[in-house]
Design an enzyme around this catalytic site. Structure first.
Site, PDB file in Angstrom:
ATOM      1  N   ASP A   1      31.389  39.468  36.044  1.00 16.91           N
ATOM      2  CA  ASP A   1      30.512  40.507  34.882  1.00 16.91           C
ATOM      3  C   ASP A   1      29.336  39.430  35.364  1.00 16.91           C
ATOM      4  O   ASP A   1      29.530  38.303  34.338  1.00 16.91           O
ATOM      5  CB  ASP A   1      31.417  40.809  34.746  1.00 16.91           C
ATOM      6  CG  ASP A   1      31.018  42.061  33.839  1.00 16.91           C
ATOM      7  OD1 ASP A   1      30.170  42.530  33.495  1.00 16.91           O
ATOM      8  OD2 ASP A   1      31.727  43.035  33.700  1.00 16.91           O
TER       9      ASP A   1
ATOM     10  N   GLU B   1      25.388  47.870  36.378  1.00 17.31           N
ATOM     11  CA  GLU B   1      25.704  48.587  36.720  1.00 17.31           C
ATOM     12  C   GLU B   1      23.758  49.575  35.908  1.00 17.31           C
ATOM     13  O   GLU B   1      22.930  48.660  34.865  1.00 17.31           O
ATOM     14  CB  GLU B   1      26.169  48.435  35.131  1.00 17.31           C
ATOM     15  CG  GLU B   1      26.807  49.224  34.766  1.00 17.31           C
ATOM     16  CD  GLU B   1      27.054  49.090  32.988  1.00 17.31           C
ATOM     17  OE1 GLU B   1      28.028  49.623  32.491  1.00 17.31           O
ATOM     18  OE2 GLU B   1      26.928  47.834  32.485  1.00 17.31           O
TER      19      GLU B   1
ATOM     20  N   HIS C   1      36.331  49.664  31.094  1.00 14.15           N
ATOM     21  CA  HIS C   1      36.207  49.298  29.996  1.00 14.15           C
ATOM     22  C   HIS C   1      35.658  50.191  29.322  1.00 14.15           C
ATOM     23  O   HIS C   1      35.865  49.922  27.879  1.00 14.15           O
ATOM     24  CB  HIS C   1      36.377  47.640  30.174  1.00 14.15           C
ATOM     25  CG  HIS C   1      35.067  48.004  30.655  1.00 14.15           C
ATOM     26  ND1 HIS C   1      34.357  47.512  31.414  1.00 14.15           N
ATOM     27  CD2 HIS C   1      34.137  47.346  29.183  1.00 14.15           C
ATOM     28  CE1 HIS C   1      32.999  47.536  31.586  1.00 14.15           C
ATOM     29  NE2 HIS C   1      32.979  47.310  30.093  1.00 14.15           N
ATOM     30  N   ASP C   2      34.853  50.851  29.556  1.00  9.82           N
ATOM     31  CA  ASP C   2      34.089  51.480  28.255  1.00  9.82           C
ATOM     32  C   ASP C   2      34.005  52.920  28.758  1.00  9.82           C
ATOM     33  O   ASP C   2      33.473  54.051  27.676  1.00  9.82           O
ATOM     34  CB  ASP C   2      32.612  51.508  28.937  1.00  9.82           C
ATOM     35  CG  ASP C   2      31.516  49.974  28.818  1.00  9.82           C
ATOM     36  OD1 ASP C   2      32.210  49.306  28.661  1.00  9.82           O
ATOM     37  OD2 ASP C   2      30.795  50.332  29.377  1.00  9.82           O
TER      38      ASP C   2
ATOM     39  N   ASP D   1      25.653  43.645  34.678  1.00  8.68           N
ATOM     40  CA  ASP D   1      25.473  44.198  33.346  1.00  8.68           C
ATOM     41  C   ASP D   1      24.586  45.445  33.086  1.00  8.68           C
ATOM     42  O   ASP D   1      23.570  44.478  32.851  1.00  8.68           O
ATOM     43  CB  ASP D   1      26.455  43.370  32.386  1.00  8.68           C
ATOM     44  CG  ASP D   1      26.781  44.011  31.081  1.00  8.68           C
ATOM     45  OD1 ASP D   1      27.739  45.137  30.649  1.00  8.68           O
ATOM     46  OD2 ASP D   1      25.905  44.167  30.168  1.00  8.68           O
TER      47      ASP D   1
HETATM   48  C1  NOJ Z   1      27.481  47.448  29.154  1.00 11.86           C
HETATM   49  C2  NOJ Z   1      29.603  46.674  29.674  1.00 11.86           C
HETATM   50  O1  NOJ Z   1      30.740  47.782  30.361  1.00 11.86           O
HETATM   51  C3  NOJ Z   1      29.927  47.386  27.959  1.00 11.86           C
HETATM   52  O2  NOJ Z   1      30.609  46.548  27.669  1.00 11.86           O
HETATM   53  C4  NOJ Z   1      28.579  46.638  26.900  1.00 11.86           C
HETATM   54  O3  NOJ Z   1      29.682  46.594  25.658  1.00 11.86           O
HETATM   55  C5  NOJ Z   1      27.396  46.275  27.365  1.00 11.86           C
HETATM   56  N1  NOJ Z   1      27.349  46.863  28.270  1.00 11.86           N
HETATM   57  C6  NOJ Z   1      26.632  46.205  26.339  1.00 11.86           C
HETATM   58  O4  NOJ Z   1      27.210  43.946  27.741  1.00 11.86           O
END
Ligand code: NOJ
Length: 557
Positions: A98, A251, A324-325, A206
């Site tokens: 990541d 992402e 994970h989000d 990210d």
């Molecule tokens: C996206 C990530 O998936 C998330 O977990 C993170 O908090 C934010 N970007 C900031 O890096």
């Protein structure tokens, strides 16, 4: 021309602090992950994406990095990464790491130098702006723009010592790097090459489409897909991995299909695929993720179909229900609290995995893990949920409503420990887990499912195996059926005369629908749920029990 290897891949995402703890400190770690590679291999995934394990103050659980080329002692050592790579490669599997380069931690040496003085040679590695004309730093409304951070509040943090604000699109402990500065871009490319030399096979970037920002003099501006985004990504590709076949996924919150075509057109040399967010918004109102609406399946299907069509000829999709989000999909879209939990997990998996693109499985999804029943805001760990809750309470929102919202949407639902077995702490740790284990672990755990042909795990295994077996799963053209139906998700895939019909009832009620002719008697290649559970006689193809799903295959004449 040979096809890139990742077109047939399935990626398994590991959030290391919640996956497996090898040393009893309550946090998952890399040795714990290495011990569990057999499990991931048994599932059939061939790529492992590991969320950040680098040195970090952990303000955002590692998405706030203070050293890009190391490992936080919480997770192990660099030797553990080398061992992870070697053990994956020995199994014919790959590692995706990541990469968080929209921002660093405010404890990264680059930022510490940058904030030292306005004259610091690192100053321009970040975004600094004076307060609004005629206003004192820190005064209400003196922020350079009115931008709101993803984690609540202004995106601007006053630095009183130097009299300027710095930009942070996320938490104030995550200052944004200034990609306009070529030295920043060169440092990122160098860091990526260092990881490639260690043997990693790909990168997940990210929030990468936020790195090109536009500021206007009047305090407005933009940071999604900014003016130089494609130039920056193409340059990074060229300088870091040009000519190498990796797996790269960007992402990209807010990306449209057109943006994704540009990002993933192989001729442009940017990414292999992106994570889009449109389908994640189907249960959000105008107020964002905590402004919760019922899932609108017709809308969700139309979004997915538009992405399938838009990337049918150029580019490639990534496919995901969660990470994970996001909350757990069985709780969010499925029947997490009912007797149909497992059936709903299978139905959701069936539709997702039969789309065209690369599927991502998030740890525990393959077991049908459910949301955690939070009873108090004190139990929350996630910086986003905590900041949002504090802000909502500050605005006078009813505490019960705040709790109800986080119980649906908090990122912590995805972060409770992996449920390995029915022993104490679900076999995740011998110590005290950093976040409590979901009380459902006695019923929902890996030990109970691996080897059971009726399990959610076994269903994922079958779906993954089918992708390897049938080119139509990988390449078939997608056509949505019953677009307006509120609960039945149906589509065909066709590839060189081979055709699949995928049908799932995403509700707890039996339904009857009209399906295209010619499929009666077609081979059933995957099936889940009980047709008779609807109380209806399954006399023909279109009668579906609650959460029933199946895939049929035939050759077109
Ligand atoms: C996206 C990530 O998936 C998330 O977990 C993170 O908090 C934010 N970007 C900031 O890096």
């Amino acid at each position: 021309m040979s096809q890139p290897w990742w077109r047939t891949s399935v990626v398994y995402q590991v959030y290391p602090r919640s996956f497996a703890d090898s040393n009893g400190d309550g946090y998952g770690d890399l040795p714990g992950l290495i011990d569990r590679l057999d499990y991931i291999q048994a599932l059939g995934a061939d790529v492992v994406w590991v969320s950040p394990f680098y040195p970090s103050p952990q303000a955002d659980n590692g998405y706030d990095i203070s050293d890009y080329q190391g490992v936080d002692p919480l997770f192990g050592t660099i030797a553990d990464v080398d061992r992870l790579i070697a053990q994956l490669h020995a199994r014919g599997m790959k590692l995706v790491i990541d990469i968080v380069v929209n921002h660093t931690s405010d404890e990264h040496p680059w930022f510490l130098e940058a904030r030292n003085s306005r004259e610091s040679p690192r100053r321009e590695w970040y975004w600094w702006r004076p307060p609004r004309e005629g206003m004192a730093i820190g005064a209400p409304g003196a922020e350079p723009t009115t931008w709101q951070a993803f984690f609540s509040g202004s995106t601007w943090e006053p630095d009183l010592a130097t009299g300027e604000y710095y930009l942070h699109l996320f938490d104030r402990k995550q200052p944004d790097l200034n990609w306009e500065n070529p030295d920043v871009r060169a440092a990122v490319a160098e860091m990526l090459r260092w990881w490639l030399d260690r043997g990693v096979d790909g990168f997940r970037f990210d929030v990468i489409n936020l790195v090109s920002k536009q500021f206007n003099a009047d305090g407005t501006g933009w940071f999604f897909n900014g003016p130089r985004i494609h130039e920056f990504v193409a340059e990074m590709h060229e300088n870091a991995w040009g000519g190498k076949q990796l797996i790269t996924v960007g992402e990209c919150p807010g990306a449209t299909v057109d943006d994704a075509v540009r990002f993933t057109d192989p001729a442009r040399g940017e990414f292999d695929m992106v994570f889009q967010f449109e389908h994640m918004g189907v249960d959000h109102g105008m107020g964002g993720r905590y402004d919760i609406r019922p899932v609108d399946w017709a809308r969700l299907k139309s979004i997915m179909a538009r992405w399938q069509d838009g990337l049918a000829d150029v580019g490639w999709n990534s496919l995901y229900w969660c990470n994970h989000d996001q909350p757990r999909p069985v709780s969010r879209y499925g029947a997490g609290d009912t007797a149909y939990r497992a059936a709903s997990a299978k139905a959701l998996a069936t539709v997702l995995h039969l789309h065209r693109g690369t599927p991502y499985v998030y740890q525990g999804e393959e077991l049908g893990m459910v949301n955690y029943p939070f009873t108090s805001l004190e139990q929350l760990d996630d910086v986003e949920s905590r900041n949002w809750s504090a802000e909502a309470l500050g605005k006078g929102m009813d505490p019960a409503a705040v709790l109800a919202a986080v119980n649906v949407q908090s990122r912590d639902h995805a972060r409770t420990p992996m449920q390995w077995d029915s022993s104490e702490h679900a076999g995740f740790t011998t110590g005290t887990p950093w976040l409590p284990v979901n009380p459902a672990y006695r019923e929902i755990n890996a030990a109970a499912q691996v080897g059971d042909p009726e399990s959610v795990f076994a269903h994922y295994q079958r779906l993954i195996a089918l992708r390897r077996e049938l080119p139509v799963v990988v390449d078939g053209r997608f056509e949505l059926l019953l677009a307006d139906h509120p609960s039945v998700y149906a589509f065909t895939r066709v590839w060189e005369g081979d055709a699949l019909l995928v049908v799932a009832n995403l509700s707890g009620e039996g339904v009857e629908v009209g399906l295209p002719d010619g499929w009666d008697g077609a081979e059933v290649v995957i099936a889940s749920g009980d047709p008779a559970a609807s109380g209806m006689t399954p006399a023909h193809l279109g009668v579906l029990g609650p959460w029933q799903a199946w895939v049929r295959r035939r050759q077109l004449g």
